[in-house]
Design a protein around this motif. Structure first.
Motif, PDB file in Angstrom:
ATOM      1  N   ILE A  62       0.858  -1.183   0.000  1.00 29.04           N
ATOM      2  CA  ILE A  62       0.000   0.000   0.000  1.00 29.04           C
ATOM      3  C   ILE A  62       0.895   1.234   0.000  1.00 29.04           C
ATOM      4  N   GLU A  63       0.768   2.039  -1.026  1.00 26.85           N
ATOM      5  CA  GLU A  63       1.601   3.234  -1.175  1.00 26.85           C
ATOM      6  C   GLU A  63       0.971   4.459  -0.534  1.00 26.85           C
ATOM      7  N   ALA A  64      -0.360   4.548  -0.591  1.00 29.72           N
ATOM      8  CA  ALA A  64      -1.034   5.720  -0.024  1.00 29.72           C
ATOM      9  C   ALA A  64      -2.471   5.368   0.315  1.00 29.72           C
ATOM     10  N   VAL A  65      -2.997   6.026   1.354  1.00 29.12           N
ATOM     11  CA  VAL A  65      -4.406   5.946   1.729  1.00 29.12           C
ATOM     12  C   VAL A  65      -4.857   7.384   1.935  1.00 29.12           C
ATOM     13  N   LEU A  66      -5.818   7.838   1.150  1.00 30.51           N
ATOM     14  CA  LEU A  66      -6.200   9.246   1.201  1.00 30.51           C
ATOM     15  C   LEU A  66      -7.620   9.428   0.687  1.00 30.51           C
ATOM     16  N   PRO A  67      -8.248  10.559   1.006  1.00 30.19           N
ATOM     17  CA  PRO A  67      -9.562  10.840   0.420  1.00 30.19           C
ATOM     18  C   PRO A  67      -9.481  10.866  -1.098  1.00 30.19           C
ATOM     19  N   ALA A  68     -10.467  10.316  -1.752  1.00 29.60           N
ATOM     20  CA  ALA A  68     -10.438  10.236  -3.216  1.00 29.60           C
ATOM     21  C   ALA A  68     -10.360  11.611  -3.852  1.00 29.60           C
ATOM     22  N   THR A  69     -10.920  12.610  -3.187  1.00 34.82           N
ATOM     23  CA  THR A  69     -10.894  13.967  -3.745  1.00 34.82           C
ATOM     24  C   THR A  69      -9.493  14.558  -3.759  1.00 34.82           C
ATOM     25  N   GLN A  70      -8.562  13.964  -3.002  1.00 37.67           N
ATOM     26  CA  GLN A  70      -7.200  14.496  -2.933  1.00 37.67           C
ATOM     27  C   GLN A  70      -6.235  13.817  -3.910  1.00 37.67           C
ATOM     28  N   LEU A  71      -6.735  12.885  -4.692  1.00 38.69           N
ATOM     29  CA  LEU A  71      -5.885  12.243  -5.693  1.00 38.69           C
ATOM     30  C   LEU A  71      -5.389  13.279  -6.690  1.00 38.69           C
ATOM     31  N   THR A  72      -4.117  13.207  -7.025  1.00 30.32           N
ATOM     32  CA  THR A  72      -3.547  14.152  -7.981  1.00 30.32           C
ATOM     33  C   THR A  72      -3.324  13.472  -9.328  1.00 30.32           C
ATOM     34  N   ALA A  73      -3.186  14.283 -10.347  1.00 33.55           N
ATOM     35  CA  ALA A  73      -2.911  13.757 -11.685  1.00 33.55           C
ATOM     36  C   ALA A  73      -1.579  13.018 -11.700  1.00 33.55           C
ATOM     37  N   GLN A  74      -0.623  13.493 -10.925  1.00 31.83           N
ATOM     38  CA  GLN A  74       0.674  12.838 -10.856  1.00 31.83           C
ATOM     39  C   GLN A  74       0.557  11.438 -10.248  1.00 31.83           C
ATOM     40  N   GLN A  75      -0.279  11.291  -9.201  1.00 33.78           N
ATOM     41  CA  GLN A  75      -0.476   9.983  -8.587  1.00 33.78           C
ATOM     42  C   GLN A  75      -1.179   9.017  -9.536  1.00 33.78           C
ATOM     43  N   ALA A  76      -2.094   9.550 -10.339  1.00 33.78           N
ATOM     44  CA  ALA A  76      -2.873   8.703 -11.244  1.00 33.78           C
ATOM     45  C   ALA A  76      -2.113   8.340 -12.512  1.00 33.78           C
ATOM     46  N   GLU A  77      -1.073   9.085 -12.820  1.00 38.71           N
ATOM     47  CA  GLU A  77      -0.338   8.853 -14.064  1.00 38.71           C
ATOM     48  C   GLU A  77       0.260   7.440 -14.099  1.00 38.71           C
ATOM     49  N   GLY A  78      -0.077   6.704 -15.133  1.00 37.80           N
ATOM     50  CA  GLY A  78       0.450   5.357 -15.325  1.00 37.80           C
ATOM     51  C   GLY A  78      -0.204   4.294 -14.468  1.00 37.80           C
ATOM     52  N   ALA A  79      -1.179   4.677 -13.642  1.00 41.51           N
ATOM     53  CA  ALA A  79      -1.832   3.715 -12.753  1.00 41.51           C
ATOM     54  C   ALA A  79      -3.132   3.197 -13.376  1.00 41.51           C
ATOM     55  N   ARG A  80      -3.480   1.985 -13.029  1.00 47.49           N
ATOM     56  CA  ARG A  80      -4.800   1.459 -13.386  1.00 47.49           C
ATOM     57  C   ARG A  80      -5.771   1.879 -12.290  1.00 47.49           C
ATOM     58  N   VAL A  81      -6.858   2.513 -12.670  1.00 49.37           N
ATOM     59  CA  VAL A  81      -7.820   3.033 -11.697  1.00 49.37           C
ATOM     60  C   VAL A  81      -9.046   2.124 -11.656  1.00 49.37           C
ATOM     61  N   VAL A  82      -9.371   1.642 -10.451  1.00 48.91           N
ATOM     62  CA  VAL A  82     -10.541   0.795 -10.245  1.00 48.91           C
ATOM     63  C   VAL A  82     -11.592   1.613  -9.501  1.00 48.91           C
ATOM     64  N   ASP A  83     -12.758   1.765 -10.104  1.00 47.97           N
ATOM     65  CA  ASP A  83     -13.852   2.496  -9.462  1.00 47.97           C
ATOM     66  C   ASP A  83     -14.544   1.559  -8.474  1.00 47.97           C
ATOM     67  N   ALA A  84     -14.319   1.792  -7.173  1.00 44.17           N
ATOM     68  CA  ALA A  84     -14.921   0.970  -6.121  1.00 44.17           C
ATOM     69  C   ALA A  84     -16.010   1.726  -5.377  1.00 44.17           C
ATOM     70  N   SER A  85     -16.597   2.694  -6.028  1.00 45.37           N
ATOM     71  CA  SER A  85     -17.648   3.503  -5.401  1.00 45.37           C
ATOM     72  C   SER A  85     -18.784   2.612  -4.902  1.00 45.37           C
ATOM     73  N   GLY A  86     -19.230   2.874  -3.684  1.00 43.90           N
ATOM     74  CA  GLY A  86     -20.320   2.102  -3.096  1.00 43.90           C
ATOM     75  C   GLY A  86     -19.866   0.822  -2.420  1.00 43.90           C
ATOM     76  N   GLN A  87     -18.588   0.484  -2.533  1.00 39.93           N
ATOM     77  CA  GLN A  87     -18.072  -0.732  -1.911  1.00 39.93           C
ATOM     78  C   GLN A  87     -17.382  -0.416  -0.584  1.00 39.93           C
ATOM     79  N   TYR A  88     -17.131  -1.478   0.172  1.00 42.26           N
ATOM     80  CA  TYR A  88     -16.462  -1.385   1.473  1.00 42.26           C
ATOM     81  C   TYR A  88     -15.187  -2.225   1.406  1.00 42.26           C
ATOM     82  N   VAL A  89     -14.101  -1.687   1.942  1.00 46.29           N
ATOM     83  CA  VAL A  89     -12.848  -2.422   1.929  1.00 46.29           C
ATOM     84  C   VAL A  89     -12.360  -2.608   3.365  1.00 46.29           C
ATOM     85  N   LEU A  90     -11.880  -3.786   3.665  1.00 41.70           N
ATOM     86  CA  LEU A  90     -11.302  -4.094   4.963  1.00 41.70           C
ATOM     87  C   LEU A  90     -10.087  -4.981   4.756  1.00 41.70           C
TER      88      LEU A  90
END
Length: 450
Positions: A71-99
């Motif tokens: 795990i590289e980072a845990v943060l509010p989704a609204t704080q994601l930056t374009a630099q963090q997203a660059e080259g990453a695969r983004v999975v939309d987990a909206s409405g789900q719960y993670v533990l």
């Protein structure tokens, strides 16, 4: 060619050579990582409600960034930056719960080794949200193979952590030990080793470690003095030590100080049958009228809380009828231990039915809620953070934190509202590898006999 031009050319050649060496090194490392079964790449799981394995309140609309297997980072989704997203695969987990991925802290997959059955059980576990199991003694040769293949991602499986067992010489007449040591003599091999007052305990513990085991299990037919010495030696070698609450003829008090003890109702039997001198399930006393308020049980709970030893309650082995300690009493004692501040882990010590497509540890968590009064969040902690601590792996997994392995399970429904919602699994991630529930084609498991 002038001197300055020659120097520039020389430095350019050196730089190019360094770059080539760096690329080659990176390529070699990538090949090695792939050979080791390591997940590679960056993935962002966005929009999820985070239940992190601690007592913290859930956090909605979060993002987890996974780099390779961590795990590289845990943060509010609204704080994601374009630099963090660059080259990453983004999975939309909206409405789900993670533990955090669940850990079953008490299984037996190689008492009577059956590789196809074990693989089927492990597959059911990983696709059901379980990322780790603690096997509490069997044939270490078989368990080492399962553990290796799970770690290298050669089979769909939780990580397999297993024990080497020590017991008194008389225990190794048990037919289970004969099967788990086929081709050898039980009591003489490092995963099933007989100890007495003449044994070199540092060597016995070192041999147990040498099998690749995560911990040493102290099982049966040992005096209290020897149990205490084994615990002290294992701790001196920084090796987790797991015991039955009562080893016989040692008392439950002799096991205090172990990393964890198993089977909550053993204290009830000790109270009603204090003179029992040898391991065995037959001839159980009556538990009529007994509850957690009994002075003998309360005295042990106070001592256990003071020791810091973790309790592997195994509520799944206790039933609502029959001559054995019943689930109501087991739950009552577990509730009292939990109230006293004792950490509880979720071990099952039983196989699930062949027809159930979900892991048996789900039922253990339901029993902690139903019979021991745990909140769903407390039950989840028993199967995550507390379980990792019992393995001595709390710095590696058990909670969802930066730097820890990406071991997690995504659910469609909120498990804090109903612990049964653990069965709404969408995706399990273990060390960065994904196991989508939709990819699991459940086939009823064959009957297996230990």
């Amino acid at each position: 060619m002038r001197y300055g031009a020659k120097m520039k050319l020389k430095y350019a050649v050196i730089a190019l050579a360094a770059l080539c060496a760096s690329v080659q090194a990176n390529t070699q490392q990538e090949r090695l990582d792939k050979l080791n079964g390591k997940a590679l790449g960056r993935v962002i799981y966005r929009g999820v409600t985070l239940i992190d394995g601690t007592a913290a309140a859930p956090r909605a609309h979060m993002a987890l960034i996974v780099k390779d297997d961590r795990i590289e980072a845990v943060l509010p989704a609204t704080q994601l930056t374009a630099q963090q997203a660059e080259g990453a695969r983004v999975v939309d987990a909206s409405g789900q719960y993670v533990l955090p991925g669940l850990i079953d802290s008490h299984v037996h997959y190689a008492t009577n080794p059956d590789r196809p059955y074990a693989e089927a059980e492990l597959k059911r576990n990983i696709y059901g949200g379980v990322t780790g199991v603690r096997d509490m003694a069997g044939d270490a040769r078989e368990l080492a193979g399962l553990s290796r293949d799970a770690l290298l991602n050669r089979i769909p499986s939780p990580d397999v952590f297993y024990a080497s067992l020590v017991a008194g010489p008389s225990f190794f007449k048990d037919p289970r030990t004969v099967v788990a040591a086929l081709g050898t003599q039980p009591g003489t091999v490092p995963w099933l080793y007989a100890v007495d007052d003449k044994t070199e305990l540092p060597l016995a513990v070192a041999q147990a470690r040498g099998t690749g085991a995560t911990g040493m299990k102290i099982y049966a037919n040992l005096p209290g003095t020897l149990v205490r010495k084994l615990i002290a030696e294992a701790k001196a070698q920084h090796f987790p030590v797991w015991t039955h609450m009562q080893v016989y003829p040692a008392s439950p008090y002799d096991s205090l100080g172990a990393t964890s003890v198993s089977h909550v109702c053993m204290i009830a039997r000790h109270v009603r049958e204090a003179g029992k001198s040898a391991y065995g399930h037959s001839g159980e006393p009556s538990y009529e009228g007994l509850n957690a308020e009994d002075p003998g049980i309360q005295r042990y709970i106070a001592a256990l809380a003071k020791s810091g030893t973790i309790m592997d309650a195994t509520l799944s082995v206790y039933k609502s009828d029959g001559p054995h300690c019943h689930i109501g009493l087991a739950g009552d004692i577990t509730r009292a231990m939990h109230k006293a501040g004792i950490k509880i882990i979720a071990g099952t010590d039983t196989d699930n039915t062949g027809e159930d497509p979900f892991p048996v540890v789900d039922h253990e968590l339901e029993k902690l809620v139903k019979y021991a009064g745990f909140t769903p969040q407390e039950a989840i902690i028993a199967a995550t953070a507390n379980a990792a601590e019992a393995l001595g792996k709390q710095r590696e997994f058990g909670t969802l934190e930066v730097g820890k392995y990406a071991n997690m399970v995504f659910l469609r429904q909120d498990p804090l509202q109903d612990i049964a919602n653990l069965r709404s699994v969408v995706l399990t991630v273990k060390r960065g590898h994904e196991f989508a529930r939709a990819d699991y084609k459940f086939v009823p498991l064959p009957v297996h006999e230990d």
